[in-house]
Design a protein around this motif. Sequence first.
Motif, PDB file in Angstrom:
ATOM      1  N   ASN A 126       0.767  -1.194   0.022  1.00 26.38           N
ATOM      2  CA  ASN A 126      -0.085   0.079   0.136  1.00 26.38           C
ATOM      3  C   ASN A 126       0.702   1.226  -0.017  1.00 26.38           C
ATOM      4  O   ASN A 126       0.241   2.489  -0.051  1.00 26.38           O
ATOM      5  CB  ASN A 126      -0.698   0.154   1.291  1.00 26.38           C
ATOM      6  N   PHE A 127       2.172   1.202   0.030  1.00 26.93           N
ATOM      7  CA  PHE A 127       3.050   2.350   0.324  1.00 26.93           C
ATOM      8  C   PHE A 127       3.404   2.923  -1.126  1.00 26.93           C
ATOM      9  O   PHE A 127       3.225   4.013  -1.206  1.00 26.93           O
ATOM     10  CB  PHE A 127       4.291   2.105   1.127  1.00 26.93           C
ATOM     11  N   GLY A 128       4.147   2.068  -1.945  1.00 27.10           N
ATOM     12  CA  GLY A 128       4.504   2.689  -3.167  1.00 27.10           C
ATOM     13  C   GLY A 128       3.358   2.784  -4.400  1.00 27.10           C
ATOM     14  O   GLY A 128       2.131   3.046  -3.595  1.00 27.10           O
ATOM     15  N   LEU A 129       3.687   2.916  -5.561  1.00 24.52           N
ATOM     16  CA  LEU A 129       2.700   3.285  -6.436  1.00 24.52           C
ATOM     17  C   LEU A 129       1.666   1.868  -6.554  1.00 24.52           C
ATOM     18  O   LEU A 129       0.544   2.051  -6.640  1.00 24.52           O
ATOM     19  CB  LEU A 129       3.224   3.539  -7.877  1.00 24.52           C
ATOM     20  N   ALA A 130       2.519   0.816  -6.452  1.00 20.90           N
ATOM     21  CA  ALA A 130       1.904  -0.371  -6.554  1.00 20.90           C
ATOM     22  C   ALA A 130       2.692  -1.525  -5.797  1.00 20.90           C
ATOM     23  O   ALA A 130       3.688  -1.139  -5.572  1.00 20.90           O
ATOM     24  CB  ALA A 130       1.662  -0.928  -7.955  1.00 20.90           C
ATOM     25  N   GLY A 131       1.915  -2.480  -5.594  1.00 16.39           N
ATOM     26  CA  GLY A 131       2.826  -3.787  -4.846  1.00 16.39           C
ATOM     27  C   GLY A 131       2.463  -5.143  -5.633  1.00 16.39           C
ATOM     28  O   GLY A 131       1.241  -5.045  -6.387  1.00 16.39           O
ATOM     29  N   ALA A 132       3.426  -5.988  -5.668  1.00 20.99           N
ATOM     30  CA  ALA A 132       3.047  -7.338  -6.392  1.00 20.99           C
ATOM     31  C   ALA A 132       3.412  -8.428  -5.287  1.00 20.99           C
ATOM     32  O   ALA A 132       3.964  -8.418  -4.447  1.00 20.99           O
ATOM     33  CB  ALA A 132       4.521  -7.424  -7.299  1.00 20.99           C
ATOM     34  N   PHE A 133       2.320  -9.232  -5.489  1.00 23.08           N
ATOM     35  CA  PHE A 133       2.415 -10.600  -4.533  1.00 23.08           C
ATOM     36  C   PHE A 133       2.453 -11.922  -5.762  1.00 23.08           C
ATOM     37  O   PHE A 133       1.858 -11.699  -6.610  1.00 23.08           O
ATOM     38  CB  PHE A 133       0.920 -10.504  -3.988  1.00 23.08           C
ATOM     39  N   SER A 134       3.080 -12.933  -4.899  1.00 20.45           N
ATOM     40  CA  SER A 134       2.984 -14.072  -5.622  1.00 20.45           C
ATOM     41  C   SER A 134       2.027 -15.267  -4.726  1.00 20.45           C
ATOM     42  O   SER A 134       1.951 -15.187  -3.652  1.00 20.45           O
ATOM     43  CB  SER A 134       4.307 -14.384  -5.582  1.00 20.45           C
ATOM     44  N   PHE A 135       1.342 -16.091  -5.642  1.00 21.01           N
ATOM     45  CA  PHE A 135       0.757 -17.104  -5.020  1.00 21.01           C
ATOM     46  C   PHE A 135       0.961 -18.367  -5.558  1.00 21.01           C
ATOM     47  O   PHE A 135       0.413 -19.467  -5.734  1.00 21.01           O
ATOM     48  CB  PHE A 135      -0.824 -16.843  -5.322  1.00 21.01           C
ATOM     49  N   GLN A 136       2.575 -18.557  -5.735  1.00 20.53           N
ATOM     50  CA  GLN A 136       3.162 -19.717  -6.120  1.00 20.53           C
ATOM     51  C   GLN A 136       3.031 -20.593  -5.115  1.00 20.53           C
ATOM     52  O   GLN A 136       3.094 -20.488  -3.880  1.00 20.53           O
ATOM     53  CB  GLN A 136       4.497 -19.490  -6.660  1.00 20.53           C
ATOM     54  N   SER A 137       3.305 -22.091  -5.536  1.00 23.37           N
ATOM     55  CA  SER A 137       3.357 -23.230  -4.740  1.00 23.37           C
ATOM     56  C   SER A 137       4.135 -23.052  -3.142  1.00 23.37           C
ATOM     57  O   SER A 137       3.348 -23.344  -2.402  1.00 23.37           O
ATOM     58  CB  SER A 137       3.747 -24.326  -5.195  1.00 23.37           C
ATOM     59  N   SER A 138       5.163 -22.417  -2.992  1.00 24.54           N
ATOM     60  CA  SER A 138       5.889 -22.360  -1.965  1.00 24.54           C
ATOM     61  C   SER A 138       5.522 -21.006  -1.162  1.00 24.54           C
ATOM     62  O   SER A 138       5.832 -20.962   0.098  1.00 24.54           O
ATOM     63  CB  SER A 138       7.355 -21.965  -2.243  1.00 24.54           C
ATOM     64  N   LYS A 139       4.439 -20.269  -1.585  1.00 22.16           N
ATOM     65  CA  LYS A 139       4.476 -18.929  -0.895  1.00 22.16           C
ATOM     66  C   LYS A 139       3.173 -19.001   0.170  1.00 22.16           C
ATOM     67  O   LYS A 139       2.442 -20.002  -0.003  1.00 22.16           O
ATOM     68  CB  LYS A 139       3.842 -17.715  -1.832  1.00 22.16           C
ATOM     69  N   ASN A 140       3.123 -18.151   1.096  1.00 18.55           N
ATOM     70  CA  ASN A 140       2.153 -18.061   2.235  1.00 18.55           C
ATOM     71  C   ASN A 140       0.803 -18.123   1.813  1.00 18.55           C
ATOM     72  O   ASN A 140      -0.177 -18.422   2.700  1.00 18.55           O
ATOM     73  CB  ASN A 140       2.649 -16.972   3.194  1.00 18.55           C
ATOM     74  N   LEU A 141       0.332 -17.774   0.526  1.00 22.92           N
ATOM     75  CA  LEU A 141      -0.835 -17.768   0.003  1.00 22.92           C
ATOM     76  C   LEU A 141      -0.838 -18.415  -1.352  1.00 22.92           C
ATOM     77  O   LEU A 141       0.027 -17.972  -2.223  1.00 22.92           O
ATOM     78  CB  LEU A 141      -1.644 -16.503  -0.051  1.00 22.92           C
ATOM     79  N   ASN A 142      -1.221 -19.657  -1.461  1.00 25.38           N
ATOM     80  CA  ASN A 142      -1.056 -20.498  -2.718  1.00 25.38           C
ATOM     81  C   ASN A 142      -2.009 -20.922  -3.245  1.00 25.38           C
ATOM     82  O   ASN A 142      -2.924 -21.494  -2.996  1.00 25.38           O
ATOM     83  CB  ASN A 142      -0.015 -21.519  -1.949  1.00 25.38           C
ATOM     84  N   CYS A 143      -2.158 -20.592  -4.733  1.00 26.67           N
ATOM     85  CA  CYS A 143      -2.939 -21.480  -5.567  1.00 26.67           C
ATOM     86  C   CYS A 143      -2.308 -21.910  -6.894  1.00 26.67           C
ATOM     87  O   CYS A 143      -2.758 -21.980  -7.934  1.00 26.67           O
ATOM     88  CB  CYS A 143      -3.961 -20.334  -6.326  1.00 26.67           C
ATOM     89  N   ALA A 144      -0.864 -22.613  -6.753  1.00 24.81           N
ATOM     90  CA  ALA A 144      -0.076 -23.407  -7.596  1.00 24.81           C
ATOM     91  C   ALA A 144       0.818 -22.221  -8.452  1.00 24.81           C
ATOM     92  O   ALA A 144       2.122 -22.120  -8.197  1.00 24.81           O
ATOM     93  CB  ALA A 144      -0.684 -24.303  -8.417  1.00 24.81           C
ATOM     94  N   GLU A 145       0.170 -21.592  -9.240  1.00 21.05           N
ATOM     95  CA  GLU A 145       0.749 -20.409  -9.888  1.00 21.05           C
ATOM     96  C   GLU A 145      -0.282 -19.168  -9.908  1.00 21.05           C
ATOM     97  O   GLU A 145      -1.446 -19.250 -10.072  1.00 21.05           O
ATOM     98  CB  GLU A 145       1.083 -20.690 -11.270  1.00 21.05           C
TER      99      GLU A 145
END
Length: 450
Positions: free
Chosen positions: A218-237
């Motif tokens: 929420n701080f910069g112009l935009a933020g990027a998140f990953s939902f790849q298998s190993s990440k804390n929120l996951n849908c495979a890719e």
Amino acid sequence: MKNKFNRRGFIGIAAMAGAGAAFGGLPQWSFAGLQDGKPAILGGEKAYTAGFASWPVFDTTEEQALISVLKSGKWGRLDGPILAEFEKTYADLNGASHCLGVSSGTAALTTILGALGIGPGDEVVIPVYTFIATYNVVVLNYALPILVDTDIETFQMDVKKAEAAVTAQTKAIMPVHIGGTPADIDALMRLGEKTGIPIIEDACQAHLAEWKGKKVGNFGLAGAFSFQSSKNLNCAEGGAVLTNDAGFARTCYTFHNQGQGGTGTSYGTGLGTRATNLRLTEFQGSLLLAQMTRLQRQVETRTENANYLTELLADIPGIEPAKWYPGTTRSAYHLYMFRYLKEHFHGLSRGKFVDALNAEGIPCDPGYGQMNRDAYVTGLASNSHYLRMYGEKAMKEWLERNQCPQNDTLTGEQSLWFFQTMLLGTRENMEQIAEAIRKIQKYAKQIAKA
Ligand SMILES: *Cc1c(COP(=O)(O)O)cnc(C)c1O
């Protein structure tokens, strides 16, 4: 070192946990029967035998969500309503006004750089200590990635060195909240304001991490998140862009949807002149909604366990958990990052320390290396397109600009990780980790010789 902490106002994580006094020092269980326990690598009992929590966690919630999308026959974002529901839910959870689901974390960064119109001749400032995707998205745009050295005590990008790396060509500054712990956001925002250069948060490891109570992304112009298998929120890719800028959100949507505007199924006039297809599917949206029913509880469990582990490790000389900048109010703890200082272990090498921990049943990894020295990265200086675009002299200078001495020390000798799944275990598991390290420390001389 003490002075440095004070001057820079660091808050040790152990102090943050604030629970030390409550437990009256180390618990009784500690070392009674284990004082003379040999490390497993020297033939003793394993400190840890139960194995760590498996990942991902799922049950019939996920099964029903997927089958429901299947049976609807509406499988893509242009067909069904689920992805829009996910986007609204994820935006609300993070306190952001806009969320765009995309096909990966890399796609989220690509969308942001695409929406910014980054291209040949532009420079993007990134930390050297990150997953290679942060670098790749810059190079795929034929822009020049400028690698910034690491603050050895936090593992985060050194913002003073980032400032020194800014030139007239810099079009974005892309810090990473590495390990799920916020970078020095106040210093970054000041740098953004001073230079007028957009700050892009690579929050791919930092779901629900907080700086002064506000979620990262929420701080910069935009933020990027990953939902790849190993990440804390996951849908495979999968991945997402968060932004609080309505115009930028629309440009991002357009970029990820072949230059077409609109939302959901409505097509409108596009923005920009370059785009691609980075759409996420309804299946993944439904999986994410199901996984999000557990996310908050998992975040709390990781926090409780990590704080307890930090408290236990505070008594072990030579184990230095990554420090937080003072604005950090929550880490996502994608990684539990710490420094191993071998001089407190009779010179036992990091590699042998890892072997000894593994023998105890505890996964541990040195993690990222020296990206600026990787052949994959240095080879850019002889890439024919880059040579044509920037010239031989500029590419040679680029190699020299990427020196990162602090990162060399950190990754070459000290850095170690535990993984987020380990932090979903029990308090007893944390005690066993500390116990394993104490055993190894006590027998370090023998292990070094073995
Ligand atoms: C995982 C990750 C990415 C890329 O995300 P994918 O979903 O794997 O494409 C980018 N940056 C960082 C720091 C990451 O950890």
